[in-house]
Design a protein around this motif. Structure first.
Motif, PDB file in Angstrom:
ATOM      1  N   VAL A   1       0.903  -1.153   0.152  1.00  0.00           N
ATOM      2  CA  VAL A   1       0.084  -0.005  -0.009  1.00  0.00           C
ATOM      3  C   VAL A   1       0.850   1.323   0.022  1.00  0.00           C
ATOM      4  N   TRP A   2       0.553   2.221  -0.713  1.00  0.00           N
ATOM      5  CA  TRP A   2       1.196   3.485  -0.881  1.00  0.00           C
ATOM      6  C   TRP A   2       0.630   4.299   0.388  1.00  0.00           C
ATOM      7  N   PHE A   3       1.617   4.664   1.301  1.00  0.00           N
ATOM      8  CA  PHE A   3       0.996   5.768   2.337  1.00  0.00           C
ATOM      9  C   PHE A   3       1.597   7.020   1.995  1.00  0.00           C
ATOM     10  N   ILE A   4       1.072   8.095   1.901  1.00  0.00           N
ATOM     11  CA  ILE A   4       1.475   9.416   1.785  1.00  0.00           C
ATOM     12  C   ILE A   4       1.178  10.379   2.734  1.00  0.00           C
TER      13      ILE A   4
ATOM     14  N   ILE B   1      -3.181   5.937   0.155  1.00  0.00           N
ATOM     15  CA  ILE B   1      -3.751   6.315   1.376  1.00  0.00           C
ATOM     16  C   ILE B   1      -3.087   7.333   2.142  1.00  0.00           C
ATOM     17  N   PRO B   2      -3.816   8.551   2.126  1.00  0.00           N
ATOM     18  CA  PRO B   2      -2.969   9.524   3.096  1.00  0.00           C
ATOM     19  C   PRO B   2      -3.234   9.258   4.495  1.00  0.00           C
ATOM     20  N   ILE B   3      -2.125   9.613   5.090  1.00  0.00           N
ATOM     21  CA  ILE B   3      -2.089   9.431   6.787  1.00  0.00           C
ATOM     22  C   ILE B   3      -1.240  10.602   7.307  1.00  0.00           C
ATOM     23  N   GLU B   4      -1.468  10.988   8.559  1.00  0.00           N
ATOM     24  CA  GLU B   4      -1.013  12.185   9.175  1.00  0.00           C
ATOM     25  C   GLU B   4       0.378  11.733   9.441  1.00  0.00           C
TER      26      GLU B   4
END
Length: 214
Positions: A87-90, A133-136
């Motif tokens: 998964v891409w986390f950005i 998926i954008p994550i803080e």
């Protein structure tokens, strides 16, 4: 969490809010530790793992940018069996650059990032078919960790009995306060201690790939 008896009497939903918000904060901190935990008294984070592969920026690449070549090289360093789980986390700051990213074809271009399809489509955008998926917990654009391609099935997270909640009227009896206590025992680390050097290649691979600082 401390709350006076008067506050609990006046705000009848407070105890329920505390019971909901505190576990959410514990979850946030646990997820942050999975990314950058120092180990020891907390989970050992992926960014500090010996298995991490960090892809260098392109020659003359401008600061605080993400380009098509970055994404391709990150994907090429992802261990092939992990691609189906990756998964891409950005950081959300990266999104504007993804929307404008394209692959040059002749005199035109082909969009690289496929945004979410609205009510009838996918919940998340995709790169190489994997969710974005954008994550803080991701670092801001330009820092290492602003774009991460991770297969979290290769990270072991162990918890002991879930979140334990208790309350007491005795701890702060003299100040007329009730105390809510939450305990969460959790630890974790990468299942890999180093990147894999393939049989027929010198380019190391890993289930944890990030983009270098730019």
């Amino acid at each position: 969490v401390y709350a006076t008896d008067e506050l609990l009497q006046d705000a009848t939903a407070l105890e329920g809010i505390v019971s909901r918000v505190v576990p959410a904060e514990l979850r946030f901190l646990t997820e942050d530790a999975i990314i950058r935990g120092a180990g020891g008294v907390q989970p050992a984070g992926i960014l500090g793992s010996g298995a991490l592969v960090s892809v260098a920026k392109e020659n003359l690449q401008a600061a605080d940018t993400v380009v098509f070549e970055n994404i391709v090289k990150m994907w090429s360093r992802m261990w092939a069996p992990s691609r189906r789980n990756a998964v891409w986390f950005i950081n959300q700051d990266v999104e504007p650059q993804l929307y404008g990213m394209s692959m040059d074809v002749g005199t035109g271009g082909v969009p690289v990032y496929m945004p979410a399809g609205g009510l009838s489509g996918a919940m998340y955008g995709t790169l190489f078919g994997r969710p974005v998926i954008p994550i803080e917990q991701a670092d801001t654009v330009g820092d290492q960790g602003d774009v991460m391609l991770l297969d979290l099935s290769q990270y072991a997270l162990i918890e002991k009995g879930g979140i334990q909640a208790a309350s007491s009227i005795h701890v702060a009896f003299l100040t007329d306060e009730q105390v809510f206590r939450f305990v969460y025992r959790v630890d974790g680390q990468s299942l890999w201690n180093a990147p894999l050097t393939p049989f027929q290649s010198a380019n190391t691979l890993s289930p944890f790939v990030v983009l270098d600082a730019r």
